[in-house]
Scaffold this motif. Structure first.
Motif, PDB file in Angstrom:
ATOM      1  N   SER A 129      34.809 -37.982  53.448  1.00  0.00           N
ATOM      2  CA  SER A 129      35.772 -39.078  53.573  1.00  0.00           C
ATOM      3  C   SER A 129      37.200 -38.530  53.691  1.00  0.00           C
ATOM      4  CB  SER A 129      35.658 -40.002  52.365  1.00  0.00           C
ATOM      5  OG  SER A 129      36.637 -41.009  52.406  1.00  0.00           O
ATOM      6  N   ARG A 130      37.512 -37.531  52.897  1.00  0.00           N
ATOM      7  CA  ARG A 130      38.852 -36.948  52.907  1.00  0.00           C
ATOM      8  C   ARG A 130      39.163 -36.275  54.243  1.00  0.00           C
ATOM      9  NH1 ARG A 130      39.411 -31.922  50.093  1.00  0.00           N
ATOM     10  NH2 ARG A 130      37.750 -32.705  48.746  1.00  0.00           N
ATOM     11  N   HIS A 131      38.126 -35.757  54.884  1.00  0.00           N
ATOM     12  CA  HIS A 131      38.307 -35.037  56.152  1.00  0.00           C
ATOM     13  C   HIS A 131      37.771 -35.837  57.334  1.00  0.00           C
ATOM     14  CE1 HIS A 131      39.802 -31.203  54.581  1.00  0.00           C
ATOM     15  NE2 HIS A 131      38.995 -31.391  53.559  1.00  0.00           N
ATOM     16  N   ALA A 132      37.835 -37.148  57.233  1.00  0.00           N
ATOM     17  CA  ALA A 132      37.327 -37.995  58.326  1.00  0.00           C
ATOM     18  C   ALA A 132      38.019 -37.681  59.641  1.00  0.00           C
ATOM     19  CB  ALA A 132      37.511 -39.474  57.965  1.00  0.00           C
ATOM     20  N   TRP A 133      39.256 -37.217  59.609  1.00  0.00           N
ATOM     21  CA  TRP A 133      40.022 -36.901  60.813  1.00  0.00           C
ATOM     22  C   TRP A 133      39.325 -35.847  61.677  1.00  0.00           C
ATOM     23  CZ3 TRP A 133      41.910 -31.858  61.358  1.00  0.00           C
ATOM     24  CH2 TRP A 133      41.829 -31.065  60.188  1.00  0.00           C
ATOM     25  N   ILE A 134      38.530 -34.965  61.044  1.00  0.00           N
ATOM     26  CA  ILE A 134      37.809 -33.950  61.812  1.00  0.00           C
ATOM     27  C   ILE A 134      36.304 -34.188  61.794  1.00  0.00           C
ATOM     28  CG2 ILE A 134      37.541 -32.269  59.914  1.00  0.00           C
ATOM     29  CD1 ILE A 134      38.284 -30.092  62.043  1.00  0.00           C
ATOM     30  N   VAL A 135      35.798 -34.777  60.715  1.00  0.00           N
ATOM     31  CA  VAL A 135      34.358 -35.015  60.588  1.00  0.00           C
ATOM     32  C   VAL A 135      33.870 -36.026  61.625  1.00  0.00           C
ATOM     33  CG1 VAL A 135      32.577 -36.019  59.105  1.00  0.00           C
ATOM     34  CG2 VAL A 135      34.195 -34.359  58.166  1.00  0.00           C
ATOM     35  N   GLU A 136      34.601 -37.122  61.785  1.00  0.00           N
ATOM     36  CA  GLU A 136      34.119 -38.183  62.674  1.00  0.00           C
ATOM     37  C   GLU A 136      33.997 -37.728  64.132  1.00  0.00           C
ATOM     38  OE1 GLU A 136      36.535 -41.595  61.945  1.00  0.00           O
ATOM     39  OE2 GLU A 136      35.720 -41.918  59.924  1.00  0.00           O
ATOM     40  N   LEU A 143      38.973 -35.239  72.497  1.00  0.00           N
ATOM     41  CA  LEU A 143      39.315 -34.927  71.110  1.00  0.00           C
ATOM     42  C   LEU A 143      38.761 -35.941  70.107  1.00  0.00           C
ATOM     43  CD1 LEU A 143      42.973 -33.543  71.272  1.00  0.00           C
ATOM     44  CD2 LEU A 143      40.832 -32.286  70.961  1.00  0.00           C
ATOM     45  N   ASP A 144      38.341 -37.115  70.579  1.00  0.00           N
ATOM     46  CA  ASP A 144      37.703 -38.049  69.655  1.00  0.00           C
ATOM     47  C   ASP A 144      36.196 -37.824  69.565  1.00  0.00           C
ATOM     48  OD1 ASP A 144      36.793 -39.003  72.082  1.00  0.00           O
ATOM     49  OD2 ASP A 144      37.494 -41.060  71.789  1.00  0.00           O
ATOM     50  N   GLY A 145      35.699 -36.779  70.239  1.00  0.00           N
ATOM     51  CA  GLY A 145      34.286 -36.437  70.186  1.00  0.00           C
ATOM     52  C   GLY A 145      33.435 -37.100  71.258  1.00  0.00           C
ATOM     53  N   SER A 146      34.042 -37.954  72.073  1.00  0.00           N
ATOM     54  CA  SER A 146      33.270 -38.599  73.132  1.00  0.00           C
ATOM     55  C   SER A 146      33.118 -37.653  74.322  1.00  0.00           C
ATOM     56  CB  SER A 146      33.986 -39.874  73.594  1.00  0.00           C
ATOM     57  OG  SER A 146      35.274 -39.590  74.112  1.00  0.00           O
ATOM     58  N   ALA A 156      46.049 -30.292  63.879  1.00  0.00           N
ATOM     59  CA  ALA A 156      44.784 -31.026  63.818  1.00  0.00           C
ATOM     60  C   ALA A 156      44.087 -31.016  65.180  1.00  0.00           C
ATOM     61  CB  ALA A 156      45.027 -32.462  63.353  1.00  0.00           C
ATOM     62  N   GLN A 157      44.857 -31.198  66.232  1.00  0.00           N
ATOM     63  CA  GLN A 157      44.280 -31.218  67.574  1.00  0.00           C
ATOM     64  C   GLN A 157      43.749 -29.837  67.972  1.00  0.00           C
ATOM     65  OE1 GLN A 157      47.034 -33.052  70.338  1.00  0.00           O
ATOM     66  NE2 GLN A 157      47.518 -34.670  68.892  1.00  0.00           N
ATOM     67  N   GLN A 158      44.438 -28.772  67.542  1.00  0.00           N
ATOM     68  CA  GLN A 158      43.952 -27.422  67.819  1.00  0.00           C
ATOM     69  C   GLN A 158      42.619 -27.161  67.127  1.00  0.00           C
ATOM     70  OE1 GLN A 158      47.318 -25.154  66.428  1.00  0.00           O
ATOM     71  NE2 GLN A 158      48.178 -24.933  68.501  1.00  0.00           N
ATOM     72  N   LEU A 159      42.519 -27.573  65.877  1.00  0.00           N
ATOM     73  CA  LEU A 159      41.282 -27.369  65.128  1.00  0.00           C
ATOM     74  C   LEU A 159      40.136 -28.173  65.736  1.00  0.00           C
ATOM     75  CD1 LEU A 159      42.622 -27.468  61.438  1.00  0.00           C
ATOM     76  CD2 LEU A 159      41.992 -25.456  62.794  1.00  0.00           C
ATOM     77  N   LEU A 160      40.425 -29.411  66.097  1.00  0.00           N
ATOM     78  CA  LEU A 160      39.404 -30.253  66.717  1.00  0.00           C
ATOM     79  C   LEU A 160      38.959 -29.683  68.066  1.00  0.00           C
ATOM     80  CD1 LEU A 160      40.346 -33.998  66.112  1.00  0.00           C
ATOM     81  CD2 LEU A 160      38.106 -32.933  65.781  1.00  0.00           C
ATOM     82  N   ALA A 161      39.914 -29.239  68.850  1.00  0.00           N
ATOM     83  CA  ALA A 161      39.579 -28.690  70.168  1.00  0.00           C
ATOM     84  C   ALA A 161      38.671 -27.477  70.031  1.00  0.00           C
ATOM     85  CB  ALA A 161      40.856 -28.323  70.923  1.00  0.00           C
ATOM     86  N   LYS A 162      38.944 -26.629  69.061  1.00  0.00           N
ATOM     87  CA  LYS A 162      38.119 -25.436  68.877  1.00  0.00           C
ATOM     88  C   LYS A 162      36.724 -25.816  68.364  1.00  0.00           C
ATOM     89  CE  LYS A 162      39.343 -22.009  69.697  1.00  0.00           C
ATOM     90  NZ  LYS A 162      39.204 -21.218  70.938  1.00  0.00           N
ATOM     91  N   ALA A 163      36.649 -26.762  67.441  1.00  0.00           N
ATOM     92  CA  ALA A 163      35.351 -27.211  66.939  1.00  0.00           C
ATOM     93  C   ALA A 163      34.514 -27.822  68.061  1.00  0.00           C
ATOM     94  CB  ALA A 163      35.536 -28.210  65.808  1.00  0.00           C
ATOM     95  N   LEU A 164      35.152 -28.620  68.916  1.00  0.00           N
ATOM     96  CA  LEU A 164      34.437 -29.269  70.017  1.00  0.00           C
ATOM     97  C   LEU A 164      34.063 -28.258  71.106  1.00  0.00           C
ATOM     98  CD1 LEU A 164      36.522 -32.555  70.121  1.00  0.00           C
ATOM     99  CD2 LEU A 164      34.159 -32.299  69.319  1.00  0.00           C
ATOM    100  N   GLU A 165      34.866 -27.215  71.249  1.00  0.00           N
ATOM    101  CA  GLU A 165      34.493 -26.120  72.149  1.00  0.00           C
ATOM    102  C   GLU A 165      33.200 -25.472  71.664  1.00  0.00           C
ATOM    103  OE1 GLU A 165      36.064 -21.623  73.286  1.00  0.00           O
ATOM    104  OE2 GLU A 165      37.525 -23.100  72.584  1.00  0.00           O
ATOM    105  N   GLY A 166      33.109 -25.260  70.355  1.00  0.00           N
ATOM    106  CA  GLY A 166      31.899 -24.687  69.787  1.00  0.00           C
ATOM    107  C   GLY A 166      30.675 -25.564  70.033  1.00  0.00           C
ATOM    108  N   ILE A 167      30.830 -26.871  69.885  1.00  0.00           N
ATOM    109  CA  ILE A 167      29.718 -27.796  70.127  1.00  0.00           C
ATOM    110  C   ILE A 167      29.327 -27.785  71.600  1.00  0.00           C
ATOM    111  CG2 ILE A 167      29.049 -30.238  70.089  1.00  0.00           C
ATOM    112  CD1 ILE A 167      30.721 -30.514  67.527  1.00  0.00           C
ATOM    113  N   ALA A 168      30.320 -27.721  72.488  1.00  0.00           N
ATOM    114  CA  ALA A 168      30.031 -27.661  73.922  1.00  0.00           C
ATOM    115  C   ALA A 168      29.263 -26.391  74.275  1.00  0.00           C
ATOM    116  CB  ALA A 168      31.332 -27.733  74.718  1.00  0.00           C
ATOM    117  N   PRO A 196      45.999 -36.544  61.837  1.00  0.00           N
ATOM    118  CA  PRO A 196      45.202 -36.428  63.071  1.00  0.00           C
ATOM    119  C   PRO A 196      46.044 -36.294  64.340  1.00  0.00           C
ATOM    120  CG  PRO A 196      44.317 -38.161  61.675  1.00  0.00           C
ATOM    121  CD  PRO A 196      45.617 -37.726  61.052  1.00  0.00           C
ATOM    122  N   SER A 197      47.272 -36.782  64.303  1.00  0.00           N
ATOM    123  CA  SER A 197      48.126 -36.715  65.495  1.00  0.00           C
ATOM    124  C   SER A 197      48.897 -35.400  65.601  1.00  0.00           C
ATOM    125  CB  SER A 197      49.112 -37.886  65.503  1.00  0.00           C
ATOM    126  OG  SER A 197      50.003 -37.797  64.398  1.00  0.00           O
TER     127      SER A 197
END
Length: 255
Positions: free
Chosen positions: A24-31, A245-248, A213-225, A208-209
């Protein structure tokens, strides 16, 4: 009796109050990560898994998975070995994760031999590691060299381990269904779920803005890709999902 590292560890369930609070605390990256991982779990690779009727049909996957599994704890060891003194508190975290993963490739190799995917242990060394498998592995090496703790945790623990958990939640019961169940597959259902959440405690909370935060999300989503690229390459598919960046999903997947 000698107990393997992975089997001697005990993992907390993700439904424990602490894990629920951390998510819950990290919903900005978890979701966004969970949204992207959920998309991957519905991709064509999993249609292939659903149709498997013999362990031999899993061979092109297992032989590549072996090299991913064998390399992963080595990269974690590099992350541990390069830990700066200012972050010495992270050393037990990295060490426990590496210890839990260290013998998984051996478990997989024994399974392949038992079910006739390989005729002898040396045969695995005749495999050619695929471009996509190497790309996924090399991302982890780059992150270890960079020593950006939050990027490592967001990408490896929260992102790739989440996808790995989804993988084994499908593969483990399939193996039991076809008479080829094994602790190698079963242990990951629990372990990877734990690994995908336990790193969040060490990630700083960000707006999240914010650029960070966007750098961390981009790298995490790169890993998933890269994980999704890798899975599909194992079944001979040229399939390359990319994420906003929203995971879609953002781009056509087949190239």
């Amino acid at each position: 009796m000698l107990v393997s590292g992975s089997q001697s560890l005990k993992y907390q369930r993700s439904t424990t109050p602490h894990f629920v609070e951390v998510e819950s605390r990290h919903a900005w990256i978890v979701e966004p990560i969970f949204r992207a991982a959920a998309s991957v779990s519905k991709m064509p690779f999993y249609d292939y898994i659903s149709r498997i009727r013999s362990p031999l049909e899993f061979k092109p996957i297992a032989t590549q998975l072996y090299f991913h599994s064998a390399t992963f704890p080595k990269v974690m060891g590099l992350m541990l070995g390069l830990t700066p003194f200012s972050e010495n508190y992270m050393m037990p975290f990295y060490a426990k994760h590496a210890f839990g993963e260290a013998d998984h490739h051996q478990m997989l190799l024994r399974w392949m031999l038992r079910h006739g995917l390989l005729s002898n242990p040396e045969e695995i060394d005749l495999s050619i590691v695929g471009v996509e498998t190497n790309a996924c592995i090399n991302l982890a090496y780059r992150l270890a060299a960079e020593q950006d703790r939050d990027k490592w945790l967001a990408t490896i623990n929260s992102g790739i381990e989440r996808c790995s958990n989804d993988f084994f939640k499908v593969v483990a019961p399939k193996m039991h269904e076809i008479g080829a169940g094994d602790p190698y597959f079963d242990i990951h259902v629990e372990a990877d779920e734990h690994h995908s959440i336990m790193g969040l405690d060490f990630i700083e909370v960000h707006d999240p803005s914010s650029i960070r935060a966007q750098q961390l999300l981009a790298k995490a989503l790169e890993g998933i890709a890269l994980w999704a690229d890798m899975l599909h390459s194992w079944i001979g598919m040229n399939y390359h999902p990319r994420f906003n960046l929203d995971g879609s999903l953002s781009e056509p997947q087949r190239h």
